[in-house]
Design a protein around this motif. Sequence first.
Motif: not given
Length: 127
Positions: A95-108
Amino acid sequence: MNPIEEMMEKYGVKKKLSCISPKNFSCVYCSFYDSNKMYCKRGKRFPLFTPKKQTDLLIYILNFIDIVISAPRTENGNIFCKLDIVNKPHKSFIGLDFGKALATLARSCYTDFTPAQRQQIKEILEG
């Protein structure tokens, strides 16, 4: 929808009535706000994914999944956040930022969690 909204929806977090004005986005249940002809508009949106929620979510997920966090540079010099699941080498979340990368991980990883763990994640997100 962005990755954070997709995560909120996946975990069953409900949108709440709040201010959706770009100028004063932190107020809740406000009346019209008039400053420089900007006003607050009420609408439904997901709760903010604050740094505290991001930290709490990361700490909770680390109880079940080993993650390596890195911030590599692209060829043009931009930095992005990369989360790799240790025991699944082909699972990376960028992700371009930590929050978006973490959100993608949690969703996946939704299906990897038990219903009780999903409920705990929902409570963190609603917090």
